[in-house]
Design an enzyme around this catalytic site. Structure first.
Site, PDB file in Angstrom:
ATOM      1  N   ARG A  87       0.812  -1.223   0.000  1.00  0.00           N
ATOM      2  CA  ARG A  87       0.000   0.000   0.000  1.00  0.00           C
ATOM      3  C   ARG A  87       0.844   1.271   0.000  1.00  0.00           C
ATOM      4  O   ARG A  87       0.528   2.264   0.649  1.00  0.00           O
ATOM      5  CB  ARG A  87      -0.977  -0.009   1.182  1.00  0.00           C
ATOM      6  CG  ARG A  87      -2.048  -1.080   1.048  1.00  0.00           C
ATOM      7  CD  ARG A  87      -2.982  -1.068   2.240  1.00  0.00           C
ATOM      8  NE  ARG A  87      -2.256  -1.389   3.460  1.00  0.00           N
ATOM      9  CZ  ARG A  87      -2.664  -1.117   4.678  1.00  0.00           C
ATOM     10  NH1 ARG A  87      -3.809  -0.497   4.859  1.00  0.00           N
ATOM     11  NH2 ARG A  87      -1.955  -1.462   5.735  1.00  0.00           N
ATOM     12  N   GLU A  88       1.927   1.230  -0.771  1.00  0.00           N
ATOM     13  CA  GLU A  88       2.827   2.377  -0.794  1.00  0.00           C
ATOM     14  C   GLU A  88       2.137   3.650  -1.287  1.00  0.00           C
ATOM     15  O   GLU A  88       2.404   4.750  -0.809  1.00  0.00           O
ATOM     16  CB  GLU A  88       4.033   2.092  -1.711  1.00  0.00           C
ATOM     17  CG  GLU A  88       4.944   0.970  -1.226  1.00  0.00           C
ATOM     18  CD  GLU A  88       4.510  -0.425  -1.698  1.00  0.00           C
ATOM     19  OE1 GLU A  88       3.314  -0.605  -2.034  1.00  0.00           O
ATOM     20  OE2 GLU A  88       5.353  -1.324  -1.732  1.00  0.00           O
TER      21      GLU A  88
ATOM     22  N   ARG B  21      -8.227   4.351  -0.082  1.00  0.00           N
ATOM     23  CA  ARG B  21      -8.852   3.374   0.800  1.00  0.00           C
ATOM     24  C   ARG B  21      -8.757   1.959   0.242  1.00  0.00           C
ATOM     25  O   ARG B  21      -9.121   1.711  -0.895  1.00  0.00           O
ATOM     26  CB  ARG B  21     -10.295   3.727   1.074  1.00  0.00           C
ATOM     27  CG  ARG B  21     -10.627   3.429   2.512  1.00  0.00           C
ATOM     28  CD  ARG B  21     -11.958   3.833   2.968  1.00  0.00           C
ATOM     29  NE  ARG B  21     -12.695   2.658   3.395  1.00  0.00           N
ATOM     30  CZ  ARG B  21     -12.321   1.855   4.382  1.00  0.00           C
ATOM     31  NH1 ARG B  21     -11.197   2.078   5.056  1.00  0.00           N
ATOM     32  NH2 ARG B  21     -13.049   0.818   4.701  1.00  0.00           N
TER      33      ARG B  21
ATOM     34  N   HIS C 260     -17.597  11.468   3.453  1.00  0.00           N
ATOM     35  CA  HIS C 260     -16.389  11.115   2.715  1.00  0.00           C
ATOM     36  C   HIS C 260     -15.518  12.331   2.422  1.00  0.00           C
ATOM     37  O   HIS C 260     -14.461  12.206   1.832  1.00  0.00           O
ATOM     38  CB  HIS C 260     -16.745  10.394   1.420  1.00  0.00           C
ATOM     39  CG  HIS C 260     -17.396   9.071   1.673  1.00  0.00           C
ATOM     40  ND1 HIS C 260     -18.743   8.951   1.875  1.00  0.00           N
ATOM     41  CD2 HIS C 260     -16.881   7.830   1.805  1.00  0.00           C
ATOM     42  CE1 HIS C 260     -19.032   7.669   2.101  1.00  0.00           C
ATOM     43  NE2 HIS C 260     -17.923   6.975   2.067  1.00  0.00           N
TER      44      HIS C 260
ATOM     45  N   GLU D 294     -25.231  -3.440  -4.474  1.00  0.00           N
ATOM     46  CA  GLU D 294     -24.088  -3.758  -5.309  1.00  0.00           C
ATOM     47  C   GLU D 294     -24.052  -5.243  -5.696  1.00  0.00           C
ATOM     48  O   GLU D 294     -23.466  -5.618  -6.707  1.00  0.00           O
ATOM     49  CB  GLU D 294     -22.852  -3.310  -4.530  1.00  0.00           C
ATOM     50  CG  GLU D 294     -21.616  -4.046  -4.716  1.00  0.00           C
ATOM     51  CD  GLU D 294     -20.622  -3.689  -3.600  1.00  0.00           C
ATOM     52  OE1 GLU D 294     -20.692  -2.595  -3.021  1.00  0.00           O
ATOM     53  OE2 GLU D 294     -19.783  -4.536  -3.320  1.00  0.00           O
TER      54      GLU D 294
END
Ligand code: GLN
Ligand code: ZN
Length: 765
Positions: A15-16, A525, A704, A615
């Site tokens: 997750r750089e 995220r 958000h 979804e």
């Protein structure tokens, strides 16, 4: 036979990109660091794919936030409200569009975000005006191509196709359809393709997922005219037209007759379309076979994939057959080799997995085994068959008791005892809430401190006892704050939860966790979806301790907080050896046990979050009924065991509900809280045509974005909501959980919200 890939994950195996972006946003890092991280990741991903032996490697599949937003910037469709930021660095403008901008007295809201088809990825919705103009402004696609070439990579640029791009967007004013903008978009789009060709692109992949959806004649015509205009303007260009997430079905003859070089098919979601298409495709068209599941983590059935490839080669010849994953690998985690030291994983499981890195290797392997007469081929296919059999028969995945219990479920188990209006009265007596009751969706800020405490527990640096104490302090702080602000139904804050699905997954039998299986959800995220590999069972109460503790601190009702069966299913990697329905109902039984225990512990309000309910809906109309039936059943099975007095809430976010409003009502939750604010309450339109029978809390502010909504803004939204929702059934709440926000903004925003509700009461509304 060429091998290629449609897209690689981009957030970084560790997750750089997330780290770099978040450091920049918080003011700790700089833009230079963000861009260098991007460059490093692109390079690493290209090299991995090259080593795996792929012929064509995607570029411009990388994104600092979202690939649709990239295209919005590239074609100059920046909404006018961001014009004032146009002078600064492009990435600043870009991040402002993604996240909103609130600085130095400037206050601009973010673009709307919504789910990418039936995945848990979110894209930023393009906004179109009637007089929308486009201009070629972005240089990212060309830049990445040149970058790849510099590394000796044969890169294939990837862009969302022009028709899908328009369809993904939204008209921001009445009086036109966004597809009418096609003639204005195409010249810019063609200019972009031309630049890519000039920079040396041999093939360009245009993603047109809408070809695998229900579309109307206008869209069909748009496809014909867009692609014939592109072909006219750029006769040398070789387009790879990518469809995925479903079969072409009735759009097949449209798709195969578009003037493109190759057409990509998702043969995992829709394996049956291959034979039909082999019989029908024109002799000029190449087929790209999507044979490796880009949406799941299980090893491929190589025998089946090779057989399909061989059928295709027999019909078309090797020249006209390519092999690929079914869709972009954006939706898969990086590398299961990173799980080598994961002691939480049953060792067998590792042998069942294939993540992005393994999937590109599978693609190369399928191609090399196809039409090979070698002895190695037979041995390799046999070995693969043996591995698949082992999984199918493994005692790890079969729990006879769970199967038995599910068989015993009856219609009565799916039904609350009394109808809503009776329950409502009893709940009113028990809870004594004011009109326009205020609440939140569950989580409070997951501060660095909270995360540190959790990770210290995992690393063994804190004892269970110390951890419990630390979490209880957070809960107490949250309860006091909510009391101070004057909220009516409180929450404990979900501090103990890393993620709303992971938290439950970790406590369920039949479910396991990766250490590094991160997948991008939106922007920076990421989630680490659980792996549901076997029959599901609850081992012990999962939330009762925390909820009871919170409940003991206050006289106000505290909501118990659970994640619903459909969402757990939807946000997990799910076993593919039984229908999803069965897995959903098994999870529902586990949640049902938790609901019963919460009630027994004195919790009077229980919320079962189902943000992923919409979804899960199949993309095609024809497949929806079946899904909705079992999805509604699963929710009802999870919740119907409670007394009339116990108030069941549910929460949903980020989706279009209008077409499933009847099924949402069929869930029979006493209260639903729902996301609306980013699309300016447009959701409430649904209630014009359908009077939702139970209580409803349409979110009054967008959690958000870091911006703090004014009291008046929320008051106005509530006034509008009252046009659709009777006053005695309207709740007041933010549109989702507050875990991504900071405390200061949270306090201020919630205080404004509570004032808005009070004003409403005082105005006698
Ligand atoms: N209860 C969850 C929270 O507040 C709901 C999150 C969601 O809907 N995605 O975080
Ligand atoms: Zn939500």
């Amino acid at each position: 036979m060429l091998t290629h890939n449609l897209g690689y994950p981009r957030i970084g195996a560790h997750r750089e990109l997330k780290t770099a972006c978040e450091r920049y946003w918080s003011g700790e890092g700089d833009l230079e660091e963000v861009m260098q991280t991007g460059e490093k990741l692109r390079r690493a991903h290209w090299l991995v794919q090259k080593e795996a032996g792929l012929d064509l490697i995607p570029c411009n599949d990388f994104s600092y936030y979202d690939q649709v937003l990239d295209l919005t910037l590239a074609v100059g469709a920046v909404p006018p409200r961001y014009q004032q930021l146009a002078e600064g660095p492009e990435l600043d403008l870009y991040f402002a569009m993604a996240r909103g901008y609130q600085q130095d007295g400037v206050d601009i809201i973010a673009m709307e975000m919504t789910k990418w088809f039936d995945t848990n990825y979110h894209y930023l919705v393009p906004e179109f005006a009637r007089a929308q103009q486009f201009s070629l402004t972005g240089t990212k696609a060309v830049g990445e191509l040149i970058e790849a070439k510099g590394l000796g990579i044969e890169a294939k640029p990837v862009l969302t196709g022009p028709v899908s791009y328009l369809l993904l967007g939204k008209e921001k004013e009445p009086g036109f359809h966004r597809l009418e903008l096609l003639p204005r978009l195409l010249p810019v789009y063609i200019a972009l393709l031309n630049e890519l060709m000039t920079a040396g692109a041999r093939f360009i992949q245009l993603d047109e997922p809408f070809l695998a959806l229900d579309i109307d004649d206008q869209a069909r015509e748009a496809y014909r005219s867009a692609y014939s205009r592109i072909a006219e303007a750029l006769p040398e260009l070789k387009i790879v037209l990518a469809t995925y997430f479903d079969g072409l079905r009735e759009n097949a003859s449209l798709a195969i007759n578009l003037p493109v070089h190759a057409l990509h098919l998702d043969l995992v979601r829709a394996p049956d379309q291959l034979d039909r298409l082999l019989a029908e495709i024109p002799s000029s068209l190449t087929l790209s076979l999507g044979l490796v599941d880009g949406r799941n983590i299980w090893k491929s059935d190589l025998g089946r994939a090779v057989a399909a490839a061989e059928r295709a080669v027999r019909a078309l010849g090797t020249e006209r057959v390519w092999v690929a994953p079914s869709c972009s690998l954006l939706h898969a985690p990086y590398d299961c080799a990173l799980e080598a030291s994961n002691s939480a994983l049953p060792p067998e499981l590792r042998d069942w997995f294939a993540f992005a890195r393994q999937k590109v290797a599978e693609v190369a392997e399928i191609a090399s085994l196809t039409n090979s007469g070698s002895a190695e081929k037979t041995a390799r296919l046999e070995e693969n068959r043996r591995e698949l059999d082992e999984r199918r028969r493994s005692p790890l995945i079969h729990d006879p008791q769970v199967k038995e219990r599910l068989k015993g479920v009856s219609a009565a188990d799916l039904k609350r005892k009394a109808p809503f209006h009776e329950r409502r009265e009893k709940q009113q007596q028990a809870l004594k809430l004011p009109i326009f009751p205020t609440t939140t969706i569950g989580s409070f800020p997951q501060t660095a401190e909270v995360r540190r405490v959790r990770s210290q527990l995992t690393q063994g640096k804190l004892s269970e006892e110390q951890y419990q104490q630390a979490m209880k302090r957070e809960i107490e702080k949250a309860i006091r704050l909510q009391e101070e602000i004057g909220l009516d139904v409180l929450v404990h804050g979900e501090f103990e939860r890393n993620d709303m699905v992971q938290y439950f997954g970790e406590q369920l039998e039949g479910c396991c966790f990766t250490q590094n299986g991160w997948v991008q959800s939106f922007g920076s995220r990421c989630v680490r979806p659980p792996v549901i590999f076997g029959d599901v069972r609850r081992k012990a109460p999962m939330t009762v301790g925390w909820s009871s503790f919170a409940n003991s601190l206050t006289d106000k009702p505290v909501k118990g907080m659970l994640t619903g069966p459909v969402t757990i299913l939807q946000w997990s990697f799910v076993r593919d050896d039984q229908p999803r329905r069965e897995t959903a109902l098994q999870i529902a039984l586990a949640i049902r046990d938790e609901v019963a225990d919460l009630e027994r512990a004195g919790i009077e309000v229980i919320q079962i979050d189902e943000p992923a309910f919409r979804e899960g809906l199949p993309l095609r109309q024809r497949d929806r009924r079946e899904y909705l039936d079992w999805a509604v059943d699963a929710f009802r099975l999870a919740t119907s065991c409670v007394r009339d007095e116990t108030q069941v809430h549910t929460h949903m976010c980020y989706s279009e509900f209008n077409d499933i409003i009847a099924e949402i009502a069929a869930l029979d939750a006493d209260v639903i809280t729902i996301e609306t604010s980013r699309s300016q309450m447009e959701l409430l339109e649904a209630f014009k045509g359908f009077s939702y029978p139970n209580d409803i809390g349409p979110g009054v502010y967008d959690i958000h974005s870091p911006r703090i909504p004014a009291c008046q803004e929320m008051y106005d939204l509530l006034e509008r909501a009252l046009e659709f929702v009777p006053r005695e059934r309207l709740w007041v709440n933010p549109d989702c959980g507050l875990k991504t926000r900071g405390w200061t903004e949270t306090k201020e925003a919630l205080a404004n919200m509570v004032y808005a509700a009070r004003n409403l009461r005082e105005m006698g509304r």
